[in-house]
Enzyme design. Structure first.
Site, mmCIF file in Angstrom:
data_model
loop_
_atom_site.group_PDB
_atom_site.id
_atom_site.type_symbol
_atom_site.label_atom_id
_atom_site.label_comp_id
_atom_site.label_asym_id
_atom_site.label_seq_id
_atom_site.Cartn_x
_atom_site.Cartn_y
_atom_site.Cartn_z
ATOM 1 N N ASN A 7 0.874 -1.176 0.000
ATOM 2 C CA ASN A 7 0.000 0.000 0.000
ATOM 3 C C ASN A 7 0.909 1.224 0.000
ATOM 4 O O ASN A 7 1.475 1.592 1.030
ATOM 5 C CB ASN A 7 -0.883 -0.052 1.255
ATOM 6 C CG ASN A 7 -1.849 1.120 1.341
ATOM 7 O OD1 ASN A 7 -1.805 2.035 0.511
ATOM 8 N ND2 ASN A 7 -2.699 1.094 2.340
ATOM 9 N N ARG A 91 -2.707 -2.145 -3.275
ATOM 10 C CA ARG A 91 -3.905 -1.351 -3.078
ATOM 11 C C ARG A 91 -3.820 -0.146 -4.016
ATOM 12 O O ARG A 91 -2.839 0.606 -3.972
ATOM 13 C CB ARG A 91 -3.985 -0.866 -1.636
ATOM 14 C CG ARG A 91 -5.170 0.013 -1.427
ATOM 15 C CD ARG A 91 -5.194 0.608 -0.058
ATOM 16 N NE ARG A 91 -6.391 1.416 0.079
ATOM 17 C CZ ARG A 91 -6.496 2.450 0.886
ATOM 18 N NH1 ARG A 91 -5.489 2.796 1.653
ATOM 19 N NH2 ARG A 91 -7.619 3.118 0.953
ATOM 20 N N HIS A 180 -13.070 2.778 0.184
ATOM 21 C CA HIS A 180 -13.020 1.731 1.227
ATOM 22 C C HIS A 180 -13.690 0.435 0.742
ATOM 23 O O HIS A 180 -14.153 -0.365 1.552
ATOM 24 C CB HIS A 180 -13.773 2.150 2.516
ATOM 25 C CG HIS A 180 -13.198 3.330 3.234
ATOM 26 N ND1 HIS A 180 -13.987 4.323 3.759
ATOM 27 C CD2 HIS A 180 -11.928 3.663 3.542
ATOM 28 C CE1 HIS A 180 -13.227 5.231 4.360
ATOM 29 N NE2 HIS A 180 -11.963 4.855 4.235
ATOM 30 N N ARG A 241 -12.203 15.831 7.728
ATOM 31 C CA ARG A 241 -12.952 16.165 6.496
ATOM 32 C C ARG A 241 -14.392 16.521 6.843
ATOM 33 O O ARG A 241 -14.989 15.905 7.717
ATOM 34 C CB ARG A 241 -12.954 14.967 5.540
ATOM 35 C CG ARG A 241 -11.614 14.693 4.915
ATOM 36 C CD ARG A 241 -11.640 13.417 4.089
ATOM 37 N NE ARG A 241 -10.617 12.494 4.544
ATOM 38 C CZ ARG A 241 -10.565 11.211 4.211
ATOM 39 N NH1 ARG A 241 -11.474 10.691 3.417
ATOM 40 N NH2 ARG A 241 -9.599 10.448 4.668
ATOM 41 N N GLU A 387 -8.299 -5.626 5.112
ATOM 42 C CA GLU A 387 -8.142 -5.317 3.690
ATOM 43 C C GLU A 387 -6.962 -6.078 3.095
ATOM 44 O O GLU A 387 -7.004 -6.487 1.942
ATOM 45 C CB GLU A 387 -7.942 -3.803 3.515
ATOM 46 C CG GLU A 387 -9.213 -3.022 3.808
ATOM 47 C CD GLU A 387 -8.964 -1.566 4.150
ATOM 48 O OE1 GLU A 387 -8.479 -1.312 5.272
ATOM 49 O OE2 GLU A 387 -9.250 -0.699 3.318
#
Ligand code: ADP
Length: 402
Positions: A7, A91, A180, A241, A387
């Site tokens: 990743n 990823r 996601h 955010r 993941e």
């Protein structure tokens, strides 16, 4: 199969060497501050102390090379040679409309990921650097791209379109993509297996609540709607955010503050890095700090928590409506796995759906557990996401061509 999961971020490269069959992690770690002063590599194996190596890492290729040396080193390695690594899974954040699933990486796939850079300028370039680094270090080794957006490609047009002039979609790809996806897919599949329901009857909402948060409606194992949008800025409020706001606020704030030089880049920074629960509370983006501050009477920290809980519950309700029913609800990621009080508060707002939480089961953290009572009309789970395992499994499947 032994799979290296990678990743790559702009100045970091996370890696995990794992057995795709049983999910066993052989070694994992992180190269950080790549291309910046003070770079280092962290490397850990089960049962051994973490190594931290401080060294110069001018780019991702040098970092990858050193990670491979550590993995195969006679002193601290976990495999004898690179031949023991069967394939590499990456990823990749944005696959646009081109990728509805994982795929073996070839020159054409690299070009397609590059073509998606306008949609994900912060993530796709470092993801490509990670791919190139592995191609340099392990030429000929099968490499697979696993996209954050792919799982959501099953959304119907009514869910993914924005009501803007159609040409912005047709010419520039302006639409909801969602993110996601690997996490939502993993926990939804786990929930479906645990519920023992026929796939076609399953109506599940998955809540990935971490630094970034998104909520997804999964009907019959397929994503039909999700809260993040064309970018990961949309949806519920997050650590820093803002999530969904009235789009006209942007112009209003820029005009109101124009003498201070509030240009579009500054606006973007405010919405991505200075908003969310941090912006509301003025305390922190970390939910542990927010709960601690709220316990001491900090009203803005409490407001940030209340806003987050409200928006998560509202999204679950919206998706129960979108699926015309709900039989499973899943909490995952840093906050979802570790914060019983937040899970309980969200579920308290969902009593009308027949959700009842078992306080004792809900007190558990970070493990796969059913947290609803036997009478609850919806089965509610805490499921730690994985993941990396999902990426390793997809990589093994594609690398063997089955
Ligand atoms: P990312 O989106 O970066 O992968 P994570 O899924 O790790 O983020 O989630 C980070 C968030 O999880 C932080 O806001 C933190 O508050 C929360 N978190 C992590 N561990 C705990 C814990 N033990 N208790 C409460 N919150 C936690």
């Amino acid at each position: 199969m032994i799979i290296l999961v990678v990743n790559a971020g702009s100045s970091s490269l996370k890696y995990q060497l794992m057995d795709s069959e049983d999910g066993r992690v052989l070694a994992k770690g992180l190269a950080e501050r790549i291309g910046i002063n003070g770079s280092q590599i962290k490397y850990s194996r089960p049962g051994a102390e973490q190594l931290v190596e401080v060294l110069e890492l001018p780019n991702h290729s040098v970092a990858m090379q050193r990670v491979l040396e550590l993995l195969t080193s006679p002193e601290c390695g976990v495999v004898e040679t690179m031949d023991a690594i069967d394939a590499v899974g990456h990823r990749v954040v944005h696959g646009g409309e081109r990728f509805a699933g994982s795929c073996l990486i070839d020159a054409e796939v690299v070009a397609a990921i590059r073509a998606m850079i306008p949609l994900s300028p912060l993530h796709n370039p470092p993801n490509l650097a990670g791919i190139q680094a592995c191609r340099n270090a392990m030429p000929g080794k099968p490499q697979v791209a696993v996209f954050d957006t792919a799982f959501h490609q099953t959304m119907p047009a009514e869910a993914y379109m924005y009501a803007l002039p159609y040409s912005f979609y047709a010419e520039h790809g302006v639409r909801r993509y969602g993110f996601h996806g690997t996490s939502h897919q993993y926990v939804a599949e786990r929930a479906i297996a645990l519920m023992g329901l026929p796939l076609e009857e399953s109506k599940i909402v998955t809540c990935h609540l971490g630094n970034g948060s998104s909520i997804t409606a999964v009907r019959a194992g397929r994503s039909i709607d999700t809260t993040m949008g064309m970018t990961p800025l949309a949806g519920v409020p997050m650590g820093t955010r803002c999530g969904d706001i009235d789009p006209a606020i942007i112009r209003f704030m820029m005009n109101a503050k124009s003498e201070d030089g509030l240009d579009i880049d500054r606006m973007d920074r405010i919405m991505n890095h200075e908003s969310g629960v941090l912006g509301i509370s003025g305390v922190s983006s970390d939910f542990r700090d927010l709960y601690a501050a709220a316990d001491e009477g900090n009203k803005r920290a409490q407001l940030a928590l209340d806003m987050f809980i409200y928006q998560v519950a509202k999204s679950v309700g919206a998706y129960a409506a979108a699926m015309n029913g709900l039989n499973g609800l899943v909490f995952t990621a840093g906050i979802g796995e570790n914060t019983p009080a937040l899970r309980a508060a969200v579920c308290e707002r969902l009593g009308y759906l027949g959700i009842e939480i078992d306080a004792e089961a809900n007190a558990r953290r970070g493990e796969e557990v059913l947290i609803s009572t036997a009478d609850s009309r919806v089965r509610v789970y805490c499921i730690p996401t994985n993941e990396e395992l999902m990426i390793a499994k997809d990589t093994a499947r594609l690398a063997t061509g089955v």
